[in-house]
Scaffold this active site. Structure first.
Site, PDB file in Angstrom:
ATOM      1  N   ARG A 124      45.055  41.031  36.956  1.00 28.28           N
ATOM      2  CA  ARG A 124      45.410  41.718  38.202  1.00 28.28           C
ATOM      3  C   ARG A 124      46.418  40.892  39.014  1.00 28.28           C
ATOM      4  O   ARG A 124      47.217  41.454  39.753  1.00 28.28           O
ATOM      5  CB  ARG A 124      44.132  42.040  38.994  1.00 28.28           C
ATOM      6  CG  ARG A 124      43.333  40.848  39.404  1.00 28.28           C
ATOM      7  CD  ARG A 124      41.874  41.194  39.736  1.00 28.28           C
ATOM      8  NE  ARG A 124      41.048  41.331  38.533  1.00 28.28           N
ATOM      9  CZ  ARG A 124      39.768  41.630  38.543  1.00 28.28           C
ATOM     10  NH1 ARG A 124      39.124  41.844  39.688  1.00 28.28           N
ATOM     11  NH2 ARG A 124      39.082  41.730  37.417  1.00 28.28           N
ATOM     12  N   LYS A 137      36.290  30.630  29.860  1.00 26.84           N
ATOM     13  CA  LYS A 137      35.418  31.546  29.129  1.00 26.84           C
ATOM     14  C   LYS A 137      34.538  30.763  28.164  1.00 26.84           C
ATOM     15  O   LYS A 137      34.924  29.691  27.692  1.00 26.84           O
ATOM     16  CB  LYS A 137      36.274  32.520  28.304  1.00 26.84           C
ATOM     17  CG  LYS A 137      37.001  33.581  29.115  1.00 26.84           C
ATOM     18  CD  LYS A 137      37.818  34.501  28.207  1.00 26.84           C
ATOM     19  CE  LYS A 137      38.583  35.538  29.007  1.00 26.84           C
ATOM     20  NZ  LYS A 137      37.720  36.510  29.699  1.00 26.84           N
TER      21      LYS A 137
END
Ligand code: BES
Ligand code: MN
Ligand code: ZN
Length: 500
Positions: free
Chosen positions: A350, A276
């Site tokens: 996920r 990020k």
């Protein structure tokens, strides 16, 4: 801050808070005070152009000489027939906020349940106490030099009502829910150098004190179970990954099929090799808020001895870039046997949940599973910081969650699932890939991946990325910072639909 209960009287010190009904009608206590103040209170109400007893409005009156009280705070209740629980919680919260702002140390709040009010006096008191508690949360443990004027002043808030014993009894289970919210907020507020997976595991073990059974899966056990997706996320971290299972067996029938809650517990999300940008990355300490909610919820349910069998499962991992980290393009095999091509290592939640959901459903065969996850930035684009995203394969569960959201004030908005979104996560070389098409429908494609790990169990996914951390601070019962979102909502869900 201590919350106490007593019968109604005109107290001798501090601030007295009294309700004023719509059209400026005084409650019984307000009338008693008005007499002691030679009519100064009613005069102030009729003289004010802004204050008329409308919901959530206030008017502060300094008590005249001769009365021991310092001041009287009038608070609008609106029309008695419209009084509801969330209003009472907000009232308790605003009162705590306001009193701390004015530097008050002791205060009493008189709750004369007006005729026509749908809440019982003890429920009114209980909800006010709940709101006051939620508003009083602070996370100050790392401040060593806080100035006096920045510290909260309020020491005791006494809630006065017709039957203080009944009020205290009604408040007790709400306060246990408050304990759960506090635990969640603490876990989410803590920095990631303190609350890494093994540290959270220690906190979870502590829940055995309230009657929760705890079981752990370490990396070796998860390896045997074939949880390649969860382990892949954690493999770039020096910290060990865990799944922790909490079980509260409160139903009359101890063998009754349980309900299950599953939380994403990424204790820090750097993004991994798909790293990020550094601006704002510190926020990713709260990427374990789904797990934090499940842990606080279990404490709340056990604390108030909920008559339900409940399983809480949290997947605890840290997502770091490292020589051993997984790479974009890697293919992992999940416990279900399905394979996932990891296109983006930052779509890690996920991956964690795919194994946690599969494990939960196979092991416990629950009535339903609800997972909570700070899963996508896209849900913040869609819904902002006012409602969490809800996805479900079951209309009844979705409707119950939506209703529990309205009742608790922690609201949900349902988004679609479907075959057309599902095909967007097909991979050229594996069963699926962990991202969809660019930025399109990012929250939905994430939910589609989760759905592939739900066989035939009723399931709902709550994307709480926008709700876990409050920058706004404009909700009287949710101070800035970790919100504890989901604890009140899911406690309501269990209380309203799944208790024997
Ligand atoms: N933990 C983030 C999602 C998130 C974003 C939570 C902002 C709270 C606030 C998640 O793991 C993530 O990085 N999601 C990516 C997915 C993308 C790579 C497909 C995102 O939303 O950008
Ligand atoms: Mn991520
Ligand atoms: Zn994440």
């Amino acid at each position: 801050m201590k919350i106490a209960f007593s019968e109604i009287s005109v107290p001798a010190t501090g601030t007295l808070i009294v309700g004023i009904l719509a059209e400026g009608e005084l409650t019984a206590t307000a009338q008693a005070v008005d007499e002691r103040m030679s009519g100064a209170l009613s005069k102030a109400v009729s003289a004010s152009v802004r204050f008329s007893g409308k919901k959530n409005t206030t008017l502060l009156i300094n008590a005249p000489a001769g009365l021991d009280l310092a001041r009287v705070l009038l608070i609008g209740l609106g029309a008695p027939k419209d009084i509801d629980k969330l209003q009472m919680q907000a009232l308790g919260g605003s009162v705590v906020g306001g009193l701390n702002k004015m530097g008050e140390t002791v205060a009493s709040l008189a709750l004369d349940a007006p005729d026509g009010c749908p809440l019982s006096p003890e429920d009114m008191a209980a909800e006010v106490a709940f709101g006051a508690r939620l508003a009083g949360y602070r996370f100050d443990k790392y401040r060593t030099k806080q100035k006096e004027e920045d510290k909260p002043t309020l020491e005791t808030l006494t809630i006065m009502s017709g039957d203080s014993g009944a009020a205290e009894a009604a408040a007790a289970p709400r306060q246990r829910v408050g304990d759960g919210v506090y635990l969640t907020r603490d876990l989410v507020s803590e920095p990631s150098n303190v609350k890494y997976p093994a540290a959270i595991v220690e906190d979870i073990k502590g829940l055995s004190a309230v009657g929760i059974e705890v079981e752990l899966l370490d990396e070796a056990r998860m390896g045997e179970l074939g949880m390649g997706a969860l382990l892949g996320v954690g493999q770039g971290s020096r910290r060990d990954s865990y799944i922790a299972i909490m079980r509260w067996n409160g139903a009359a029938d101890k063998n009754e099929q349980p309900v299950a809650f599953v939380g994403k517990g990424v204790t820090f999300d750097t993004g991994g090799i798909s790293i990020k940008p550094s601006g704002g990355m510190e926020e990713m300490k709260y990427d374990m808020a789904g797990a934090g909610c499940v842990i606080g919820l279990m404490k709340a349910l056990a604390g108030r001895k909920a008559r339900a069998n409940v399983i809480g499962v949290v997947g605890l991992v840290e997502n770091m870039p490292d020589g051993n980290a997984q790479r974009p393009g890697d293919v992992v095999t999940t416990m279900s046997g399905q394979t996932i091509e990891v296109i983006n290592t930052d779509a890690e939640g996920r991956l964690v949940l795919s194994d946690a959901l599969w494990y939960t459903q196979k092991t416990f065969k629950p009535k339903f599973m609800v997972d909570l996850a700070t899963l996508t930035g896209a849900i913040i684009v869609a819904l902002g910081t006012y409602q969490a995203g809800l996805f479900s394969n079951n209309d009844e569960l979705a409707e119950r969650l939506t209703a529990a959201g309205k009742a608790s004030g922690e609201e949900l908005w349902r988004l679609p699932l479907g075959a057309r979104y599902d095909k967007d996560i097909n991979s050229d070389i594996a069963d699926m890939k962990n991202v969809g098409k660019g930025r399109e429908a990012g929250s939905i494609t994430a939910a589609q991946l989760l759905e592939r790990f739900v066989a035939d169990t009723p399931w709902a996914h709550l994307d709480i990325a926008g709700m876990a951390w409050m920058k706004r601070g404009d909700d009287p019962i949710v101070p800035k910072g970790a919100s504890g979102f989901g604890v009140r909502l899911l406690d309501r869900l269990v209380a309203d639909y799944y208790e024997s």
